[in-house]
Design an enzyme around this catalytic site. Structure first.
Site, PDB file in Angstrom:
ATOM      1  N   SER A 238     -12.839  33.104 -26.458  1.00 45.15           N
ATOM      2  CA  SER A 238     -11.800  33.277 -27.492  1.00 45.15           C
ATOM      3  C   SER A 238     -10.759  34.356 -27.173  1.00 45.15           C
ATOM      4  CB  SER A 238     -12.461  33.564 -28.844  1.00 45.15           C
ATOM      5  OG  SER A 238     -13.218  32.443 -29.220  1.00 45.15           O
ATOM      6  N   LYS A 285     -22.453  32.682 -38.914  1.00 45.69           N
ATOM      7  CA  LYS A 285     -21.541  31.823 -39.673  1.00 45.69           C
ATOM      8  C   LYS A 285     -21.936  31.674 -41.153  1.00 45.69           C
ATOM      9  CE  LYS A 285     -19.700  29.280 -35.768  1.00 45.69           C
ATOM     10  NZ  LYS A 285     -19.416  28.003 -35.139  1.00 45.69           N
ATOM     11  N   GLY A 345     -27.923  15.681 -32.870  1.00 47.78           N
ATOM     12  CA  GLY A 345     -28.180  17.074 -33.248  1.00 47.78           C
ATOM     13  C   GLY A 345     -28.078  17.244 -34.751  1.00 47.78           C
ATOM     14  N   GLY A 347     -28.141  20.801 -36.108  1.00 51.00           N
ATOM     15  CA  GLY A 347     -28.053  22.249 -36.312  1.00 51.00           C
ATOM     16  C   GLY A 347     -26.766  22.632 -37.030  1.00 51.00           C
ATOM     17  N   GLY A 348     -26.371  23.907 -36.866  1.00 49.94           N
ATOM     18  CA  GLY A 348     -25.190  24.426 -37.556  1.00 49.94           C
ATOM     19  C   GLY A 348     -23.921  23.680 -37.179  1.00 49.94           C
ATOM     20  N   ASN A 368     -31.793  13.490 -34.093  1.00 49.19           N
ATOM     21  CA  ASN A 368     -32.096  14.841 -33.616  1.00 49.19           C
ATOM     22  C   ASN A 368     -33.505  14.895 -33.044  1.00 49.19           C
ATOM     23  OD1 ASN A 368     -31.460  17.660 -33.345  1.00 49.19           O
ATOM     24  ND2 ASN A 368     -32.942  18.048 -34.983  1.00 49.19           N
ATOM     25  N   ARG A 369     -33.678  15.774 -32.042  1.00 52.67           N
ATOM     26  CA  ARG A 369     -34.999  15.948 -31.417  1.00 52.67           C
ATOM     27  C   ARG A 369     -36.075  16.171 -32.486  1.00 52.67           C
ATOM     28  NH1 ARG A 369     -35.269  20.995 -27.447  1.00 52.67           N
ATOM     29  NH2 ARG A 369     -34.929  22.024 -29.430  1.00 52.67           N
ATOM     30  N   THR A 370     -35.778  17.061 -33.444  1.00 54.54           N
ATOM     31  CA  THR A 370     -36.701  17.274 -34.552  1.00 54.54           C
ATOM     32  C   THR A 370     -36.238  16.382 -35.724  1.00 54.54           C
ATOM     33  OG1 THR A 370     -36.871  19.555 -33.813  1.00 54.54           O
ATOM     34  CG2 THR A 370     -37.769  19.074 -35.996  1.00 54.54           C
ATOM     35  N   GLY A 454     -15.713  19.618 -25.020  1.00 51.70           N
ATOM     36  CA  GLY A 454     -15.760  20.709 -26.000  1.00 51.70           C
ATOM     37  C   GLY A 454     -14.585  21.658 -25.908  1.00 51.70           C
TER      38      GLY A 454
HETATM   39  P1  ATR Z   1     -25.713  25.185 -33.306  1.00 50.98           P
HETATM   40  O1  ATR Z   1     -25.198  26.097 -34.373  1.00 50.98           O
HETATM   41  O2  ATR Z   1     -25.033  25.379 -31.973  1.00 50.98           O
HETATM   42  O3  ATR Z   1     -25.723  23.769 -33.727  1.00 50.98           O
HETATM   43  P2  ATR Z   1     -28.556  25.337 -33.829  1.00 50.98           P
HETATM   44  O4  ATR Z   1     -28.270  25.387 -35.283  1.00 50.98           O
HETATM   45  O5  ATR Z   1     -29.591  26.234 -33.265  1.00 50.98           O
HETATM   46  O6  ATR Z   1     -27.222  25.638 -32.991  1.00 50.98           O
HETATM   47  O7  ATR Z   1     -28.892  23.818 -33.439  1.00 50.98           O
HETATM   48  C1  ATR Z   1     -29.188  23.420 -32.149  1.00 50.98           C
HETATM   49  C2  ATR Z   1     -29.286  21.891 -32.112  1.00 50.98           C
HETATM   50  O8  ATR Z   1     -29.404  21.496 -30.744  1.00 50.98           O
HETATM   51  C3  ATR Z   1     -30.486  21.353 -32.833  1.00 50.98           C
HETATM   52  O9  ATR Z   1     -30.161  20.084 -33.329  1.00 50.98           O
HETATM   53  C4  ATR Z   1     -31.511  21.270 -31.688  1.00 50.98           C
HETATM   54  O10 ATR Z   1     -32.555  20.338 -31.906  1.00 50.98           O
HETATM   55  P3  ATR Z   1     -33.880  20.766 -32.718  1.00 50.98           P
HETATM   56  O11 ATR Z   1     -33.501  20.742 -34.173  1.00 50.98           O
HETATM   57  O12 ATR Z   1     -34.860  19.748 -32.338  1.00 50.98           O
HETATM   58  O13 ATR Z   1     -34.221  22.159 -32.240  1.00 50.98           O
HETATM   59  C5  ATR Z   1     -30.622  20.759 -30.599  1.00 50.98           C
HETATM   60  N1  ATR Z   1     -31.143  21.012 -29.238  1.00 50.98           N
HETATM   61  C6  ATR Z   1     -31.233  22.198 -28.623  1.00 50.98           C
HETATM   62  N2  ATR Z   1     -31.707  22.037 -27.365  1.00 50.98           N
HETATM   63  C7  ATR Z   1     -31.922  20.700 -27.209  1.00 50.98           C
HETATM   64  C8  ATR Z   1     -32.409  19.897 -26.137  1.00 50.98           C
HETATM   65  N3  ATR Z   1     -32.802  20.442 -24.986  1.00 50.98           N
HETATM   66  N4  ATR Z   1     -32.473  18.562 -26.319  1.00 50.98           N
HETATM   67  C9  ATR Z   1     -32.094  18.024 -27.488  1.00 50.98           C
HETATM   68  N5  ATR Z   1     -31.644  18.724 -28.535  1.00 50.98           N
HETATM   69  C10 ATR Z   1     -31.554  20.044 -28.398  1.00 50.98           C
END
Ligand code: ATR
Length: 480
Positions: A238, A285, A345, A347-348, A368-370, A454
């Site tokens: 930035s 954030k 994904g 996450g945030g 999402n992975r989870t 990105g």
């Molecule tokens: P951000 O604010 O950058 O989104 P975050 O809130 O920590 O960061 O979220 C990370 C995301 O990347 C999550 O969806 C995470 O999956 P999990 O919820 O299963 O943890 C995903 N992620 C991170 N590493 C990953 C990987 N190696 N393969 C797949 N998904 C991944």
């Protein structure tokens, strides 16, 4: 003044360091402790080739230098150096050698009285500077901030010790970097920098970064300070978006990275430095929200804010990730060519993206992975979700957005879209910007998809931030 520490293992290397950077520095420090062997003649010749004032510094290990030998020998070398044309000599606070001081004064070499604390910021910082000031021509103190509170203490020094103009106060390490860039706001006469890869002290930046990126020597009491808060934060691109634009528009402003451990402490520092606005990155954030007097519609919707600025004396929070993400696909959204989206994904980052797409009435499916997290985000945003194993059965998608850190250095081998079959008609949008060509985008390219990386979003959100911060349109690149 920018002071370059010469860290060559011999005078030849030190001279080439000086030659390389001389256009952007005003002062040089010869680090005698970096020399493999000390030859007075060679040092004399080196000084003759340098047309800037030079500090003689022979730093002990316990003060962050390389010298580990007997103290008597070190002080003898320092005394010998006083026969040469140095402008300054650095003498540590604990050295009680009147002969050294008298010789320096007799040769009109100014004494820098220095004190180093490699562990902490001493509680009696003000008192110590007062004492140093009484012993030398310039008082120099280098301390190790361990928190933002410590950083604040360093900036406060200038307010309390305004009547000591000849001082240098440095915060080392990553917390201390703002004190180096904003050295004039700490009331320091100069700031130190090192050649690239040759950091003479923890937190040294290169002279070019100090000069060309931050214009540290142009900062004055009217300079408006902006910044970015995060933890970690030094990897951020930035400053490269904001500082060149300030410069191009002739704005007396600077944008600085702040490593933050406590958001509340940052808001106090923001008051102290009259910070006008700042970007917010991971993990703050959400944490900034309680400190904001006003928030925009999308911050309310997403519950996350990446941009904070002063608006009618209150802090206002907006989310330019939301619009920055939309910018590269605005036309397709307006013309309803994007109606269905697959978001990888939960996450945030995914949260902002899903809301932005839902705002255009897109049907969104989250994977999402989870799985549990995908389910929660889907519930929150009126979207659907599917487990990773079912990626292969997802069809009729107009855009696939990759929001995870999979693919980002050092996870270059990860492709969170594996299993999904690109038809070539989808837009493939990766939020990862380092590296540019992720496995996800490479696979999409092979299938014939349009790709967005990105960096496009990073720049778009930064441009919008700049406009919120300054009220000016982001300048167009000058034709070269
Ligand atoms: P951000 O604010 O950058 O989104 P975050 O809130 O920590 O960061 O979220 C990370 C995301 O990347 C999550 O969806 C995470 O999956 P999990 O919820 O299963 O943890 C995903 N992620 C991170 N590493 C990953 C990987 N190696 N393969 C797949 N998904 C991944």
């Amino acid at each position: 003044m920018l002071c370059l520490s010469l860290t060559g293992s011999n005078c030849e290397i030190s001279l080439s360091q000086y030659e390389k950077h001389k256009e952007v520095i005003q002062l040089v420090e010869l680090r005698i402790d970096y020399l493999d062997s000390i030859h007075v003649d060679e040092i004399n010749n080196l000084l003759k080739s340098i047309s800037l004032p030079v500090i003689a510094t022979y730093r002990r290990k316990r003060d962050g230098g390389l010298y580990e030998g007997p103290e008597k020998a070190r002080l003898q070398v320092l005394k010998d150096m006083l026969d040469l044309d140095f402008t300054y000599v650095d003498i540590e606070d604990d050295i009680k050698r009147l002969d050294l001081e008298d010789k320096a004064r007799g040769r009109s070499i100014k004494i820098i009285r220095s004190l180093h604390d490699m562990e902490k910021v001493p509680k009696d910082l003000f008192l110590r500077i007062m004492k140093l000031h009484k012993k030398g021509d310039i008082a120099k103190i280098a301390v190790m901030p361990r928190s933002l509170e410590d950083v604040m203490m360093i900036f406060k020094v200038n307010k309390e010790l305004k009547d000591i103009p000849d001082k240098v106060i440095i915060g080392m390490g990553e917390f201390g970097i703002p004190t180096r860039i904003l050295y004039k706001k700490t009331g320091s006469l100069f700031t130190f920098c090192s050649p690239e890869g040759e950091e003479a002290a923890s937190g040294h930046l290169t002279p070019e970064i100090m000069h060309d990126l931050y214009h540290a020597d142009r900062v004055n009491e009217n300079t408006k300070v902006f910044g970015i808060i995060g933890n970690p934060v030094m990897h951020t691109s930035s400053p490269k978006i904001h500082n060149p634009a300030f410069y191009q528009l002739g704005l007396n402003s600077v944008y600085v990275p702040f490593l933050v451990d406590d958001v509340r402490a940052f808001f106090q520092l923001a008051d102290l430095l009259s910070i006008q606005g700042f970007s917010v990155t991971v993990p703050f954030k959400q944490q900034v929200l309680p400190y904001l007097g006003k928030i925009s519609r999308e911050v309310k919707l997403i519950g996350s804010c990446n941009t904070v600025f002063q608006s009618n004396r209150v802090w206002k929070g907006v989310n330019t990730d939301f619009y920055g993400f939309l910018k590269p696909i605005q036309e397709e959204l307006d013309s309803q060519r994007i109606r269905t989206a697959l978001v990888l994904g939960a996450g945030g980052a995914a949260r902002s993206i899903v809301w932005a797409l839902r705002n255009y009435y897109c049907r969104v499916v989250i994977v999402n992975r989870t799985a549990e997290k995908a389910k929660n985000l889907a519930g929150m945003t009126g979207s659907s979700w599917r487990p990773v194993e079912e990626l292969g059965s997802i069809h009729d998608i107009d855009i696939v957005v990759q929001t995870t850190s999979g693919g980002m250095s050092p996870y270059e081998d990860v492709d969170p879209s594996l299993g999904y079959e690109f038809t070539g008609k989808e837009i493939a949008y990766d939020l990862v910007y380092k590296p540019k060509n992720t496995r996800f985008l490479t696979r999409a390219e092979k299938a014939g998809c349009r790709q967005i990386c990105g960096m496009d979003m990073l720049i778009a959100q930064g441009v919008l931030q700049f406009e919120s911060f300054t009220g000016f349109l982001y300048p167009q690149k000058k034709e070269s």
